[in-house]
Design a protein around this motif. Structure first.
Motif: not given
Length: 297
Positions: A93-100
């Motif tokens: 994902s582009p950013q960690t908070y969007k991973l899941w």
């Protein structure tokens, strides 16, 4: 620092946006050993470059490959099975908070020794989680366990549509759960063969179930339920694995009115009290412990 192992990409084709390759694991000690992990992997170029820049990927048969300007990325390891060997999905994902919630791409079913897996987590700064906790793939095992807060049976799809949506929403709002179609309330495997005949093709049947779940749940279920068709002797059973999400999910009834459901023991219960619905929403967004510390629950 030299490492004793690395991923290896045998590049087959690439362009400015994607790389198509066979995926290997290369162990360098005590002797050189190369293991094929996946064939025909298609990965966006910036994620491929991210692995390369972070020193966990070597490139073979470069076919003109050269890394582009590095971009920010996050890697998550969805652990499916723990033990001396770890089976996991590698998510990007582009950013960690969007991973899941908003994973761009996934390399499924990678298998590595536990110590090697941990080394890659460390080297990539990856986030790990056990997404498949509570998953039951085997319908026979499910009948032996019986209905519970994580297992529910429905006889079929066509005549159980409203109950299916209520159960899926309840699992998504409460805990990971397994819904089986083709098993009676008493735990007898009766199969959905008649429905397969109606649709004429297994893929069309699974697609119809998938589409119905999409149409009757809001917001879009993330992660989306894993739907598989299993054969037990001569009878087919649908397995639907639902993961608990971070959103408050709603089902749509026959009038397309929204409803909220949660799992209580071995039942899926519709929640109508606005205060209770608010509590569920806060828990989904912040987590139970943080919500209590803030005095919101």
């Amino acid at each position: 620092m030299r490492h004793s192992c690395t991923f290896l990409a045998d590049v087959k084709k690439l362009d400015e946006s994607t790389v198509f390759f066979d995926f290997y694991h290369l162990s360098k000690l005590p002797k050189l050993n190369r293991e094929l992990l996946k064939t025909a992997v298609l990965l966006p170029r910036h994620y491929f470059d991210y692995l390369y820049f972070n020193g966990v990927l070597e490139v073979e048969n470069e076919n003109g490959y050269h890394p582009l300007q590095p971009q920010s990325a996050a890697v998550g390891m969805n652990i499916r099975s723990l033990g001396s060997t770890v089976i996991f999905d590698m998510c990007f994902s582009p950013q960690t908070y969007k991973l899941w919630q908003h994973t761009d791409v996934v390399i499924h079913d990678i298998s590595l020794p536990a110590d090697t897996f941990e080394e890659y987590v460390y080297r990539l700064g990856a986030i790990s989680r056990f997404r498949y906790l509570g998953r039951v793939d085997d319908p026979v095992m499910a009948t032996q366990l019986g209905e519970s807060d994580r297992i529910e049976f429905k006889q079929d799809f066509l005549l159980s549509k409203s109950g299916i949506i209520k159960t899926i929403v309840a699992f998504a709002n409460s805990n990971n759960g397994n819904l089986f179609l083709g098993i009676s309330d008493e735990g007898e495997i009766i199969g959905v063969n008649h429905e397969l005949e109606h649709y004429g093709d297994p893929d069309k049947y699974v697609l119809a179930i998938t589409q119905y779940i999409q149409d009757k749940t809001v917001p879009f279920l993330t992660p989306f339920p894993k739907i598989t068709l299993n054969k037990v002797q001569d009878k087919y059973v649908v397995s639907i694995f639902v993961e608990v999400g971070s959103e408050l999910f709603c089902g749509l009834d026959k009038n397309n009115e929204k409803f909220v459901a949660i799992r209580t023991n071995n039942r899926s219960v519709v929640v109508k009290d606005p205060h209770q619905i608010s509590e569920i929403y806060v828990k989904r967004k912040l987590g139970s412990e943080i919500s209590r510390r803030l005095g919101l629950l």
